[in-house]
Motif scaffolding. Structure first.
Motif, PDB file in Angstrom:
ATOM      1  N   ALA A 145      -6.044   3.341  16.399  1.00 45.71           N
ATOM      2  CA  ALA A 145      -4.993   3.801  15.504  1.00 45.71           C
ATOM      3  C   ALA A 145      -4.334   2.598  14.858  1.00 45.71           C
ATOM      4  O   ALA A 145      -4.005   1.625  15.519  1.00 45.71           O
ATOM      5  CB  ALA A 145      -3.963   4.596  16.296  1.00 45.71           C
ATOM      6  N   GLY A 146      -4.157   2.632  13.600  1.00 49.90           N
ATOM      7  CA  GLY A 146      -3.555   1.492  12.903  1.00 49.90           C
ATOM      8  C   GLY A 146      -3.700   1.720  11.429  1.00 49.90           C
ATOM      9  O   GLY A 146      -3.958   2.831  10.987  1.00 49.90           O
ATOM     10  N   ALA A 147      -3.525   0.657  10.688  1.00 49.80           N
ATOM     11  CA  ALA A 147      -3.628   0.794   9.244  1.00 49.80           C
ATOM     12  C   ALA A 147      -5.064   1.135   8.884  1.00 49.80           C
ATOM     13  O   ALA A 147      -5.999   0.557   9.421  1.00 49.80           O
ATOM     14  CB  ALA A 147      -3.220  -0.509   8.572  1.00 49.80           C
ATOM     15  N   PRO A 148      -5.241   2.065   7.997  1.00 53.84           N
ATOM     16  CA  PRO A 148      -6.588   2.356   7.540  1.00 53.84           C
ATOM     17  C   PRO A 148      -7.096   1.170   6.745  1.00 53.84           C
ATOM     18  O   PRO A 148      -6.321   0.478   6.100  1.00 53.84           O
ATOM     19  CB  PRO A 148      -6.388   3.564   6.639  1.00 53.84           C
ATOM     20  N   HIS A 189      -7.002  -6.016   8.708  1.00 55.84           N
ATOM     21  CA  HIS A 189      -6.169  -7.203   8.849  1.00 55.84           C
ATOM     22  C   HIS A 189      -6.972  -8.428   9.311  1.00 55.84           C
ATOM     23  O   HIS A 189      -6.739  -9.548   8.848  1.00 55.84           O
ATOM     24  CB  HIS A 189      -5.027  -6.901   9.823  1.00 55.84           C
ATOM     25  N   ARG A 203      -8.353  -0.782   3.708  1.00 62.30           N
ATOM     26  CA  ARG A 203      -7.964  -0.498   2.328  1.00 62.30           C
ATOM     27  C   ARG A 203      -9.005  -1.106   1.401  1.00 62.30           C
ATOM     28  O   ARG A 203      -9.701  -2.043   1.786  1.00 62.30           O
ATOM     29  CB  ARG A 203      -6.600  -1.085   2.054  1.00 62.30           C
ATOM     30  N   PRO A 204      -9.066  -0.609   0.192  1.00 60.38           N
ATOM     31  CA  PRO A 204     -10.032  -1.170  -0.736  1.00 60.38           C
ATOM     32  C   PRO A 204      -9.876  -2.685  -0.809  1.00 60.38           C
ATOM     33  O   PRO A 204      -8.782  -3.223  -0.729  1.00 60.38           O
ATOM     34  CB  PRO A 204      -9.659  -0.511  -2.053  1.00 60.38           C
ATOM     35  N   SER A 259      -0.073  -2.885  11.228  1.00 59.36           N
ATOM     36  CA  SER A 259       1.023  -1.950  11.042  1.00 59.36           C
ATOM     37  C   SER A 259       0.538  -0.546  11.347  1.00 59.36           C
ATOM     38  O   SER A 259      -0.643  -0.249  11.231  1.00 59.36           O
ATOM     39  CB  SER A 259       1.482  -1.981   9.586  1.00 59.36           C
ATOM     40  N   ARG A 307       0.823  -1.203   0.000  1.00 55.50           N
ATOM     41  CA  ARG A 307       0.000   0.000   0.000  1.00 55.50           C
ATOM     42  C   ARG A 307       0.851   1.245   0.000  1.00 55.50           C
ATOM     43  O   ARG A 307       0.425   2.317  -0.416  1.00 55.50           O
ATOM     44  CB  ARG A 307      -0.889   0.018   1.252  1.00 55.50           C
TER      45      ARG A 307
END
Lengths: 209, 209, 209, 209
Positions: free
Chosen positions: D5-8, D84, D10-11, C202, C77
């Motif tokens: 808080a973390g990875a947004p 995730h 994703r598509p 992450s 990403r």
């Protein structure tokens, strides 16, 4: 064109990607049959030489399946959306393509170790599976045309013409399946001729403005 | 550039996806040959040690096919559209890539159990198949250039230069196929040198504005 | 960041697609090892029961490779473009992933028929291959960061933090490869802990505006 | 819906592509089990005839997995993003799909060479693995709904209705796994009925404006 309440047809891209993956895997798995299982030291050349039926069957089937893929690719340029039935017709077609390594291996085995009758039967099953796959293939096109899943603005006459063209293709496979018991070379020739014949590009279905 | 009435060239993306799938499968199937078929309890280490020809052949072929993929990837950045003939040239190339596990396995088998002559023959067939694939590969580029299927605005001189560059690559494989009967290490070295040589990136074909 | 004249970095999508295909194939081929080769009629249950090492090895490796895929997915990403070196680092990583079914099968075979020493060696090779793949994996990230191939506007401190995070992961595999000779359960535990640990997402590398 | 808080998210496209690849490979690898391993010259037909359990198991599993793919395809039209955990739920489901060739082969083997008890056990394991995969499948939908990963503007009542619909499907597999020990045809009938039942399209989850 009425559609009962249900899932809206969805863009056909994911179906194309899935189909491509099955084509790619089936075509690549074909190569697993080309292998030397044992050889006497110093005679690898002879062992490779005995693989000619496997190599021939591999090349022919790679050409035929590659052509079906290219043709499928061409057909889906004109299919805009896919509903559940279309998915399943396509899955049926893919089930035949994925199984094609089986009669391919039968033909190679029959050429290596079988009698003329075994070869005839293997070539007939080989063409017969192409025929069954072709029936699903024709079903995809005819269903998409009837349910309005094609891209907008196609010439209806040419859409029907294309249906007839696909229909003739599938009949050739059926004829080959029968002819195999009379003449194996003619049956194989018909299967290959179809692959080569389809090299002649499909007509443009979109009417000239 | 006249094109006879027929299917319009279509965006090349689906061809790229299909090609990628075949590359990915062929490269992954290579690993099926790396396997311990039997071992005496307590001696697994020795059994793994005897697999060095398989591991070497795997690593070399993974590098070579990976490089061909990366190169193909680079080439298709400049190919905008694909017609039926281009599809079939690409399918021919893929047929060779998909078959590469076969001579790879021959090389490993010959190193394990064959004579020097067996190894030479196996390495020659290995390079020879890379050569045949390379002929199709060159055909894709030259056909696309001649039929106007490249992206617009490329420098014609550099397009020809790239054709010569691909042409040299394929000749190296042919030389390796012949040299294998004289020196196996030199033949393998040529095949690998090509993979490493292609690490040097292709030139930018788009003229600077 | 100077780049010598050459191919411009290209969008990384096609690399992602290719990587996904290799991951998908490697993970699916794992299942080929789970099979009953023979059984006495009426005792299929016992034959399936003896497959526990294969089933365990399948489940663990599917989880680990699935996690590496998800992590790779996350990493890409943030990678915007790919040059030839990045392609080859990724191909190196994929070469390890595609080979992972080999040590997986070694572990299962050693558990079925080997001595404790065989099991330790197999688990060490299993972890060792994850380590080598991890070195390439780290290389992809560090190279992309150093060559400016990441998406714009990332927080440099977090990019380095991520590099350290990946670096710790790869060290755990190395430790597991050594520890296998002392305690197999601890080594396997380390490999699996990493897969589970990475479930913690992450950090977002893009600075808050 | 708070997200730590973390990875947004994703598509979800890349997850779809990966899933499609695993489905495509698993479905294609099924065909590897349909093969004649030996035959007496002149009796290829009889050897092919003995393959009826393999052909039946292939056709049934191709239909079932094809249906799961089509259903997964439909589900992901409504899933916009993936975090995730969603990735790992999907990977768990894929791990079951990729393993389905194993019980498929058990069923075919039991039909060829086993006792009635072997067949019952094989069909139970076959349905049981579909059940486990279905649990993950349900998990994907319920997790996505709870974490706000669906596309915006869906009717909450229909999203719950869909969850119940998926839940019923997975229960049918569980019932089939138990029923197999009483009646194999009923168990297989339940598995297939589900595939056919899903031909009835999912409801449109987007409320009419």
């Amino acid at each position: 064109m009425a559609r009962v309440a249900g899932a809206p047809p969805r863009p056909a891209e994911r179906l194309e990607g899935f189909s491509d993956a099955v084509f790619a895997i089936a075509i690549t798995l074909l190569a697993l049959d080309v292998r030397v299982v044992g050889f006497r030291p110093g005679h690898l050349g002879a062992a490779v030489g005995h693989l000619w039926p496997q190599l021939l069957a591999y090349a022919a089937t790679f050409l035929i399946v590659g052509q079906v893929w290219a043709s499928h690719h061409g057909m889906f340029r004109w299919i805009d959306r896919a509903d559940h039935v279309l998915l399943l017709l396509d899955v049926g077609m893919l089930g035949c393509i994925a199984l094609q390594p089986f009669p391919t291996s039968l033909v190679a085995t029959a050429l290596s170790r079988g009698t003329a009758r075994d070869v005839a039967l293997a070539v007939s099953l080989y063409s017969g599976l192409l025929f069954v796959g072709g029936v699903f293939y024709n079903g995809v096109w005819r269903y998409a045309a009837r349910r309005g899943l094609l891209v907008d603005g196609l010439d209806p006459g040419r859409v029907r013409w294309q249906a007839r063209r696909y229909g003739i293709g599938v009949l050739v496979y059926l004829v080959a399946a029968a002819v195999a018991f009379v003449s194996v070379p003619v049956a194989i020739g018909l299967d290959l001729a179809l692959a080569v014949g389809y090299l002649i590009p499909s007509p443009n279905l979109r009417p000239r403005d």
